[in-house]
Design a protein around this motif. Structure first.
Motif, PDB file in Angstrom:
ATOM      1  N   PHE A  61      21.777  43.688  33.380  1.00 28.47           N
ATOM      2  CA  PHE A  61      22.823  44.713  33.286  1.00 28.47           C
ATOM      3  C   PHE A  61      24.118  43.970  33.014  1.00 28.47           C
ATOM      4  N   SER A  62      24.727  44.211  31.863  1.00 26.25           N
ATOM      5  CA  SER A  62      25.910  43.446  31.447  1.00 26.25           C
ATOM      6  C   SER A  62      27.148  44.325  31.306  1.00 26.25           C
ATOM      7  N   GLY A  63      27.365  45.164  32.310  1.00 25.41           N
ATOM      8  CA  GLY A  63      28.525  46.050  32.280  1.00 25.41           C
ATOM      9  C   GLY A  63      29.540  45.789  33.362  1.00 25.41           C
ATOM     10  N   ALA A  64      29.471  44.637  34.040  1.00 21.84           N
ATOM     11  CA  ALA A  64      30.427  44.350  35.112  1.00 21.84           C
ATOM     12  C   ALA A  64      31.852  44.401  34.581  1.00 21.84           C
ATOM     13  N   ALA A  65      32.772  44.942  35.388  1.00 24.60           N
ATOM     14  CA  ALA A  65      34.155  45.120  34.959  1.00 24.60           C
ATOM     15  C   ALA A  65      35.116  44.716  36.069  1.00 24.60           C
ATOM     16  N   MET A  66      36.338  44.380  35.676  1.00 28.02           N
ATOM     17  CA  MET A  66      37.381  43.951  36.590  1.00 28.02           C
ATOM     18  C   MET A  66      37.659  45.011  37.656  1.00 28.02           C
ATOM     19  N   HIS A  67      37.895  44.544  38.889  1.00 23.84           N
ATOM     20  CA  HIS A  67      38.236  45.387  40.034  1.00 23.84           C
ATOM     21  C   HIS A  67      37.078  46.279  40.506  1.00 23.84           C
ATOM     22  N   THR A  68      35.861  46.029  40.028  1.00 30.15           N
ATOM     23  CA  THR A  68      34.642  46.680  40.503  1.00 30.15           C
ATOM     24  C   THR A  68      34.773  48.212  40.561  1.00 30.15           C
ATOM     25  N   PRO A  69      34.879  48.851  39.414  1.00 31.26           N
ATOM     26  CA  PRO A  69      34.933  50.322  39.403  1.00 31.26           C
ATOM     27  C   PRO A  69      33.641  50.927  39.964  1.00 31.26           C
ATOM     28  N   VAL A  70      33.772  51.951  40.788  1.00 31.67           N
ATOM     29  CA  VAL A  70      32.613  52.594  41.385  1.00 31.67           C
ATOM     30  C   VAL A  70      31.709  53.193  40.307  1.00 31.67           C
ATOM     31  N   SER A  71      32.296  53.676  39.219  1.00 29.55           N
ATOM     32  CA  SER A  71      31.493  54.267  38.149  1.00 29.55           C
ATOM     33  C   SER A  71      30.548  53.252  37.523  1.00 29.55           C
TER      34      SER A  71
END
Length: 359
Positions: A61-71
């Motif tokens: 899964f390669s969708g990690a994003a800054m500040h860890t959005p809950v979505s």
């Protein structure tokens, strides 16, 4: 002398080439089907790690994003459940580690982290998540990774500018550990050595990104900084970083770098021993000015406005910082906080006045 020190139980595997131990470490954790996590930019490397794991990889899964959005976490959780994964392997910096922790919170699955930056969050039981423009943090052993593989070779491709800001982010953890309300002598030793290692290595890395010795020292410093971040509470600097990052979606490491000198100046009159140790580790006469000059030497952006913070957000940020304040050596006063944020927003040198003098 009275203090409490409780080391965290994360297993650390440190050294060049240690990523080759990935399969053995997943087996040690009892992981049979690992979900490999990364940001979009590291998707290819995630696939390579999955291939390295072979039958022990469930997928990526390669969708990690800054500040860890809950979505994003919710999307990753669906992927995890579809694949029937029973463990997590995170490859990357703080964004990927944050996603891994958020998934562990919801599933209690074991985590194995391969850091590629100096973020340090892989060594902590702290999770910060963002939802509807607000970043909230919690401290729970459920999110503490079981194993961290520090392979310095994975940091050789980290761009000099990212290395510089990520390294200052790590220094921020160590600096605040030196005046933590629940600090102790062991943490102080680790924190000062972290600052010394990073301060010595980062200028070399900016000029010579492939310098393995400097990269090793920086990663060692980042491990120490992450360890103290996980062992004691943080103060005003981290509170403001969480507020600004979550509210204005500012880049995490660059935000820490720009803010740090001003928060250190704010606390300096109330934490003289910590300031002495920070200055000594930097080989500087003044802790706040030493950090400000290091930012200049490394080419870090000094002004929050250049990171995307609106000027009319200063008052909002000060108000949020006062809502649920972290323990801090200096009293938190609105006018003094506004002055701190104005200076950080414009990139001025840190104030030499105490909060009382600014009133």
């Amino acid at each position: 002398m009275h203090f409490t020190y409780e080391p965290l139980p994360t297993r650390v595997v440190f050294g060049a080439g240690s990523r080759e131990q990935l399969a053995a470490e997943t087996e040690r954790l009892g992981i049979r089907r690992a979900l490999v996590l990364s940001t979009p930019g590291q998707a290819e490397r995630a696939e390579e790690l999955a291939a390295q794991l072979g039958d022990r990889a469930a997928g990526t899964f390669s969708g990690a994003a800054m500040h860890t959005p809950v979505s994003v976490t919710e999307d990753a959780l669906k992927r995890l459940q579809e694949l029937g994964a029973d463990g997590l392997v995170a490859f990357g910096g703080g964004s990927t580690t944050g996603l891994s922790k958020a998934l562990a919170l919801r599933t209690d699955l074991p985590q194995l982290i391969l850091p590629t930056t100096y973020a340090g969050s892989e060594m902590t039981p702290i999770l910060g998540e963002t939802q509807e423009g607000r970043k909230t943090t919690q401290n729970t052993p459920k999110v503490l990774p079981e194993t961290v593989i520090y392979d310095v070779e994975l940091t050789l491709t980290l761009p000099p500018a990212v290395s510089a800001s990520s390294g200052m982010n790590a220094i921020a953890h160590a600096a605040e550990a030196l005046y933590a309300q629940d600090g102790n002598p062991v943490v102080s030793l680790m924190a000062e050595d972290a600052i010394r290692a990073l301060a010595g290595a980062l200028p070399v890395i900016v000029k010579e990104p492939q310098n393995l010795e400097a990269r090793t020292q920086a990663l060692y410093g980042a491990w120490l900084a992450g360890s103290v971040l996980g062992s004691v509470g943080m103060a005003l600097h981290h509170k403001l970083a969480h507020v600004l990052g979550g509210t204005f979606n500012l880049p995490h490491a660059e935000l820490h770098a720009a803010l740090l000198p001003h928060n250190i100046a704010y606390n300096a009159p109330h934490a003289p021993e910590a300031m002495h140790r920070i200055a000594r580790a930097l080989d500087a006469e003044n802790a706040a000015l030493g950090l400000y000059e290091m930012n200049k030497k490394l080419g870090n952006v000094p002004a929050l406005r250049d990171l995307g913070m609106p000027e009319d957000g200063i008052a909002q940020a000060a108000a949020q910082a006062l809502e649920k304040p972290y323990p801090n050596p200096a009293p938190l006063e609105q006018d003094a906080l506004l002055e701190l944020l104005r200076r950080a927003w414009s990139g001025q040198t840190p104030s030499s006045q105490t909060p009382e003098e600014q009133r």
